[in-house]
Motif scaffolding. Structure first.
Motif, PDB file in Angstrom:
ATOM      1  N   ARG A  89      40.474 -79.524 -46.951  1.00 32.08           N
ATOM      2  CA  ARG A  89      40.497 -78.048 -46.466  1.00 32.08           C
ATOM      3  C   ARG A  89      39.449 -77.720 -45.845  1.00 32.08           C
ATOM      4  N   SER A  90      39.428 -76.562 -45.231  1.00 27.72           N
ATOM      5  CA  SER A  90      38.278 -76.281 -44.319  1.00 27.72           C
ATOM      6  C   SER A  90      37.451 -75.068 -44.879  1.00 27.72           C
ATOM      7  N   GLY A  91      36.188 -74.746 -44.679  1.00 35.01           N
ATOM      8  CA  GLY A  91      35.482 -73.812 -45.281  1.00 35.01           C
ATOM      9  C   GLY A  91      34.768 -74.164 -46.636  1.00 35.01           C
ATOM     10  N   TRP A  92      34.810 -73.289 -47.538  1.00 29.70           N
ATOM     11  CA  TRP A  92      34.105 -73.497 -48.870  1.00 29.70           C
ATOM     12  C   TRP A  92      35.302 -73.974 -49.709  1.00 29.70           C
TER      13      TRP A  92
ATOM     14  N   ALA B 189      34.396 -65.591 -53.277  1.00 22.92           N
ATOM     15  CA  ALA B 189      34.035 -64.155 -53.162  1.00 22.92           C
ATOM     16  C   ALA B 189      34.210 -63.501 -51.682  1.00 22.92           C
ATOM     17  N   GLN B 190      34.115 -64.682 -50.943  1.00 27.96           N
ATOM     18  CA  GLN B 190      34.224 -64.274 -49.477  1.00 27.96           C
ATOM     19  C   GLN B 190      35.964 -63.608 -49.250  1.00 27.96           C
ATOM     20  N   THR B 191      36.717 -64.586 -49.740  1.00 25.57           N
ATOM     21  CA  THR B 191      38.228 -64.131 -49.933  1.00 25.57           C
ATOM     22  C   THR B 191      38.369 -62.669 -50.642  1.00 25.57           C
ATOM     23  N   GLN B 198      30.789 -64.741 -44.451  1.00 25.41           N
ATOM     24  CA  GLN B 198      29.657 -63.778 -44.549  1.00 25.41           C
ATOM     25  C   GLN B 198      28.968 -64.070 -45.874  1.00 25.41           C
ATOM     26  N   VAL B 199      27.568 -64.105 -45.733  1.00 28.44           N
ATOM     27  CA  VAL B 199      26.430 -63.958 -46.973  1.00 28.44           C
ATOM     28  C   VAL B 199      25.736 -62.859 -47.036  1.00 28.44           C
TER      29      VAL B 199
END
Lengths: 355, 826
Positions: A89-92, B189-191, B198-199
């Motif tokens: 999966r991409s990103g975090w 958190a970003q979602t 973004q941070v």
């Protein structure tokens, strides 16, 4: 065979799998690609990451000397561990966790650093072509095609190093053409090495810059379930013989008492020869107390078919990596039927209180 | 000791016989304590939360890199820094609402967090249970303190929805979690916050060593390293005015409450004079009496104060969500959603109750102790006494007004603003009986028949007993007119200002510069787009004050709409030239600048001198603001991202354009909203801000009404003795009841009429003095006659309701009783 690393990631993450075998390496690997015999190594793809496998590592150890001839040891390791199987999966949301270990050892000093990174965001990764493995500002990258020439660097609280690597021999597949069996139950990994690196560069240790050069050994290994459920730790040797030959040996200590042993004899020209299990005799000699553990300090190492019979001594008996998952790893010198130097890794020795 | 006990018992028996008097005393003291300690609890809670919030990220003096401008930076900055050797850990924090209550959502990256810190610790603590991987693997976990779980009404494993509809990962309890905080993985958190990539801060785990490249060479000017304590200091400084305002209202409410207590004690002492005389006559020494009286006050203060403290706690709990929401909206300060009972606060609440009760009872105490044994118990020669009383009050009132005037003339701080308010209110309170007495005397002069004559004279005689209740009512009405006028005035001004300020129909922020260019290109090709207004910003400190520099295009839209307080004729052209700036009212006041003044803006490349060509209102912004031409901004801050846009379209086209932008650019757009949504958010912020003010205001009014009721009830008994002779002279009970009712209503109405000008003065003081000092902007002063009418109506209603009970009692008094009272008293 530096599977130690995975243990760290799993333990660091407190994965329930840690209860399975040694640090989860004996745990269920359902959903991940399995290591099977007869599958050829493919370059340069196999330099890079294999996300369909649960775990892998890029690993370099070096025996160096300064201008006065004083011995130094250097370690650089990058591990990847996938939490769950499935498409990356991409990103975090990426399921990979990366871990780096680096160390510099002298006869009187041993400094190390550890760092972690999540996959998917660019903080760590490994690309095949051109080869580039990194975590934070630690980097291992090829200069040109293949791995023949490379640069490697890392830093920690008390040290910083940057070296040039140049190989004067070919890559050496371990086991059967890169299929390295790890247990009687069939646990295995894909494993190849570059034992012929000449290394030179600069280390800044506690603020002091030192020019170093010597020999380095790179290991590349990936798997989804390398260990058997009852294997609790291992002792691993990489030896640079004065003759120019290279030897890799390991012993996986088993709860049942039936340890698993394997090794490879690599000729000075680079031809690897798998060693029989009973051909190898590894005997701990003196014990040493370190970090609340009792560890073998010196070993008698024998490869009967080759007439190798040497006694190894650590450059620094206190080469202990007090990282998230602690282990002993450091440069050694040996004498006997052959002279030379190398690296020793000892894992899974529990602290006294836990015995 | 036994003597004191019996004396005390005798004194206390009074309250049993006069439950009305007791109720007034009790309610007054309890409410005064409740309002005061409630406000204190709110302030203390807010301050505690600031400290806790600060320690979440800065425990052990750790520092964070924060965005140089805006709330967030792309996480790319995090990767760049890590890969340059900076040991940083990313976080994304924002306030979220759950069931309308604010919580702090903290997104962290557990692998790079130090285990020793508060954030790392709570995750590591969970990890010992074998759940560390569960924190990372979908759906992840939400770590919260046990208290927070209780506030949410949830248990471990529950999934709670934010008010936006997004669902949090399953809850896990950790005693290490900060209060009111919900810790999740940064990706989660970003979602949840719709802030992909973004941070909001990068925690610095370790000072970079000599071999690490400097910050600016890695991320340019996108991030800055605030000096230790700056964030907290800013927060404390910015919120100070807010808390001071709250304290002032708390104090006002407390004083109104004390008026009631004072009235009740005054009456009680008056009524007990015969009893005291008897006690002295049977051998109770002054010392015994004093000790007993003091013990009585202390006992009452503790009982009523105790109830008041509990009430204050409940009051604060009820108001906390609003306070927290406005602090968050105004200053980005998070306040935990649940009050903790603090023993120090409890004791200080009881202490202030005791101090207040003693202050309120002091006059009566002294008078009682000085009473000559043989003096007549009945108040005598009241006219002469009253004249002296009124003269003294008039003099004191003048002194108070003088002090107010002096504070206005010489002070220029929030404290002096409050001093003006206090002087005004105290002066008016002192003057009220004087004014009422004068009015009654005037009435008496024009009365020629015996009954009206008696009516006026009797009203004057009653004035001292009622004056405290009426004074409380005056203060409450005046506060109501003043605060109501300020809030209403502000609401109108603000709505109008928003209309002008929000000139564009659609606002959006691109995720980055390249995305911004792509979106800009596309928008320029859309026929319905009338104008595209780009924006960029940078942060500076002017005289140590955090100030935003906003770049804007001197477009016709702004020329036509942007609200200004003052400007030079060629302001917009000058700004477009790039050497001039518009400044916010706050900045104008704080730096004492004028049109034509020059202002030095610190940039990375040295000072940039601009000329001030306009001043604009910037309501609600706790920081300063400078507006310059966008190209000039980019020239001086090349790294300031040009990612914010306003889009002019026909209002009807706005929803369609937003949908089209979202469909086409998706995650390239970090935020998008139409004008209506922004207006709604802004308006809500201000509603929250004034919700507390309005609540305290209403409570003060209620307290005053209770005071009036209590005073009238207490007086009713005394009245009988005075009315009985009139009844004996042949005036019917019905007629007397009518007169009683008329008197109360007339006095209250008179009070309300005095309250209106006082309220207007108060409102002026609030908008022109207190608000300017507290927030840095001045509200237009407006009058709302409809509001006065409603206050007047409310006053009459209060009086009517308060008068009914005593009058009913009077009407029900049988002629035989009246005859007996008449006979006994004479």
């Amino acid at each position: 065979m530096n599977a130690k690393a995975l243990a760290f990631v799993l333990l660091a993450l407190g994965s329930p799998a840690a209860a399975q075998g040694f640090a989860g390496l004996g745990g269920e690997a359902a959903g991940f690609e399995q290591v099977v015999p007869g599958k050829p190594l493919v370059f340069p793809q196999d330099f890079g990451a294999h996300p369909t496998f649960r775990t892998e590592w890029w690993y370099l150890t070096a025996n160096l000397t300064d201008e006065t001839g004083a011995p130094y040891g250097v370690q650089w390791t990058l591990f990847r561990q996938a939490g769950t199987p499935g498409e990356e999966r991409s990103g975090w949301a990426n399921q990979n966790v990366w871990m780096g270990h680096a160390a510099v050892t002298t006869a009187t000093d041993h400094v190390f650093a550890e760092t972690f990174a999540r996959g998917g965001v660019g903080q760590a990764g490994a690309l095949a072509q051109p080869f580039h493995a990194w975590i934070d500002d630690w980097s291992f990258s090829s200069e040109g095609d293949g791995l023949a020439r490379a640069k490697i660097s890392a830093s920690g609280d008390a040290f910083r190093y940057a070296f040039d690597l140049a190989a004067d021999g070919p890559l050496a597949p371990q086991g059967d053409g890169g299929f390295s069996l790890k247990s009687d139950e069939g646990g295995a990994s894909y494993y190849f090495s570059q034992p012929f690196y000449k290394i030179s560069g600069v280390v800044t240790l506690r603020g002091k810059e030192v020019k170093l050069k010597g020999l380095a050994w790179m290991d590349r290994e990936w798997s989804s379930q390398p260990l058997g459920k009852t294997q609790k730790g291992w002792d691993w040797f990489s030896l640079h013989l004065a003759s120019g030959e290279k030897v890799m040996l390991f012993r996986l200590r088993d709860e049942t008492g039936r340890d698993f042993q394997a090794g490879t004899w690599i000729s000075a020209g680079g031809a690897p020869q798998k060693l029989d299990r009973d051909d190898i005799v590894l005997t701990p000699l003196a014990q040493n107390e370190i970090a609340g553990r009792t560890l073998p300090a010196r070993w008698r190492v024998q490869v009967k078919s080759r007439g190798l019979d040497v006694e190894t001594k650590p450059v620094n008996p206190a080469s202990f990596m007090a990282t998230s998952f602690p282990y002993w790893e450091g440069p050694i010198a040996f004498d006997g039927s052959q002279r030379g130097e190398g690296y020793l890794e000892m894992t899974g020795y529990a602290p006294q209180a836990q015995r | 000791m036994r003597q004191v006990f019996w004396t005390l018992s005798t004194l206390l028996s009074h309250w049993r016989r006069r439950p009305g008097n007791f109720a007034a005393l009790f309610v007054g003291l309890a409410i005064a304590t409740a309002l005061w300690s409630g406000v204190q609890a709110l302030n203390a809670q807010a301050r505690k939360s600031y400290d806790q919030a600060a320690s979440v990220f800065s425990s052990g003096g750790a520092q964070s890199l924060t965005p140089a401008s805006g709330a967030t930076v792309p996480q790319d900055a995090y990767i760049k820094l890590r890969r340059a050797g900076w040991k940083v850990s990313p976080a994304l924090e924002a306030a979220v609402l759950i069931h309308g209550a604010p919580y702090q959502l903290i997104g962290v990256e557990p692998l790079t967090l130090p285990r020793g810190g508060q954030l790392g610790g709570q995750i590591a603590a969970r990890a010992e249970g074998g759940d560390f991987a569960a924190f990372l693997a979908p759906p992840g976990q939400t770590i919260a303190a046990p208290d927070t779980l209780r506030d949410l009404g949830a248990k471990e494993g529950d999934r709670v929805a934010l008010d936006t509809g997004k669902i949090l990962p399953p809850l896990r309890s950790s005693a290490l979690a900060p209060p009111g905080a919900l810790t999740v993985d940064i990706g989660v958190a970003q979602t949840l916050l719709d802030r992909p990539g973004q941070v909001s801060r990068l925690m610095l785990l370790k000072k970079p060593d000599a071999g690490t490249p400097p910050l600016a060479s890695v991320v340019g000017e996108a991030l800055r390293l605030p000096p230790p304590g700056e964030e907290e200091a800013d927060l404390k400084r910015l919120t100070e005015s807010f808390h001071l305002n709250l304290t002032a209202f708390g104090l006002l409410a407390f004083l109104v409450g004390l008026f009631i207590v004072h009235a009740a004690f005054g009456l009680a002492f008056e009524q007990r004079l015969p009893m005291v005389r008897t006690l002295r006559a049977v051998g109770a020494s002054t010392r015994t009496l004093g000790a007993a009286l003091f013990a009585e006050v202390a006992l009452l203060a503790l009982v009523a104060g105790g109830c008041g403290v509990i009430g204050g706690f409940e009051l604060a709990s009820a108001l906390l969500p609003n306070v927290a929401a406005s602090l968050d909206a105004l200053y980005g300060a998070r306040v935990a959603g649940r009050l903790a009972l603090d023993p120090v606060w409890l004791l200080s609440g009881l202490g202030i109750a005791l101090a207040g009760a003693l202050a309120a009872a002091a006059g009566g105490l002294v008078k009682t102790l000085r009473l000559p044994i043989l003096a007549a118990a009945q108040p005598f020669a009241w006219r002469e006494a009253q004249r002296r009383f009124l003269r003294r009050r008039a003099i004191l009132a003048l002194l108070a007004f003088g002090a107010a005037l002096a504070a206005y003339g010489f002070g220029d701080s929030l404290y002096s603003g409050f001093a003006v308010l206090a002087g005004l209110l105290i002066g008016a309170a002192l003057l009220l009986p004087v004014l009422l007495s004068a009015a009654l005397r005037l009435g008496e002069r024009f009365a020629h028949a015996p009954l009206p004559n008696w009516f006026w004279a009797d009203s004057r005689q009653q004035l001292p007993g009622l004056s405290l209740a009426l004074t409380a009512l005056l203060l409450a009405f005046a506060t109501n007119v003043g605060v109501g006028g300020m809030v209403e005035g502000f609401r109108q001004t603000f709505a109008h200002w928003l209309d002008e300020r929000l000139a564009a129909e659609v606002y959006f922020e691109a995720a980055g510069e390249p995305q911004a260019r792509r979106i800009e290109d596309w928008l320029k090709r859309q026929p319905e787009v009338q104008a595209l207004l780009p924006g960029a910003s940078a942060s500076v400190r002017l005289s140590g004050w955090p100030t935003g520099v906003i770049g804007m295009a001197a477009d016709a839209t702004y020329r036509d709409h942007f609200p200004m307080l003052d400007q030079t004729p060629d302001a917009w052209d000058a700004m477009k030239r790039g050497d001039s700036a518009l400044i916010s009212e706050q900045l104008w006041r704080r730096l004492k600048l004028g049109l034509g003044s020059s202002l030095d803006l610190p940039t990375a490349r040295g000072m940039w001198r601009v000329q001030v060509v306009g001043v604009f209102p910037d309501y609600g912004n706790p920081k300063g603001q400078v507006r310059v031409d966008i190209d000039a901004l980019s020239a001086h801050w090349p790294e300031a991202p040009r990612v914010s846009y306003g889009v002019r379209v026909a209002p009807a086209e706005a929803p369609r354009l937003i949908a089209a932008l979202q469909a086409r650019f998706g995650q390239d757009i970090a935020r998008i909203a139409d004008q209506a949504a922004i207006r709604k958010i802004s308006t809500r912020i201000f509603e929250h801000t004034f919700a507390v003010t309005t609540a305290l205001n209403t409570l003060t009014l209620v307290v005053s009404a209770i005071a009036l009721l209590a005073s009238l009830t207490t007086l009713a008994d005394m009245r009988l003795a005075q009315v009985a002779p009139v009844w004996a002279s042949g005036v019917s009970r019905r007629r007397l009841a009518q007169l009683e009712f008329l008197r109360i209503v007339a006095l209250t109405a008179a009070t309300a009429i005095v309250a209106v000008p006082l309220g207007l003065a108060l409102a002026w003081c609030l908008v022109a003095v207190v608000n300017v000092q507290a927030f840095g902007w001045r509200l237009p002063y407006e009058m709302f006659p409809a509001q006065w009418a409603s206050v007047l109506a409310l006053a009459l209603l209060t009086a009517a309701v308060a008068a009914i009970a005593p009058i009913l009692r009077f009407v029900r008094t049988t002629p035989a009783q009246l005859a007996r009272i008449f006979a006994n008293e004479r």
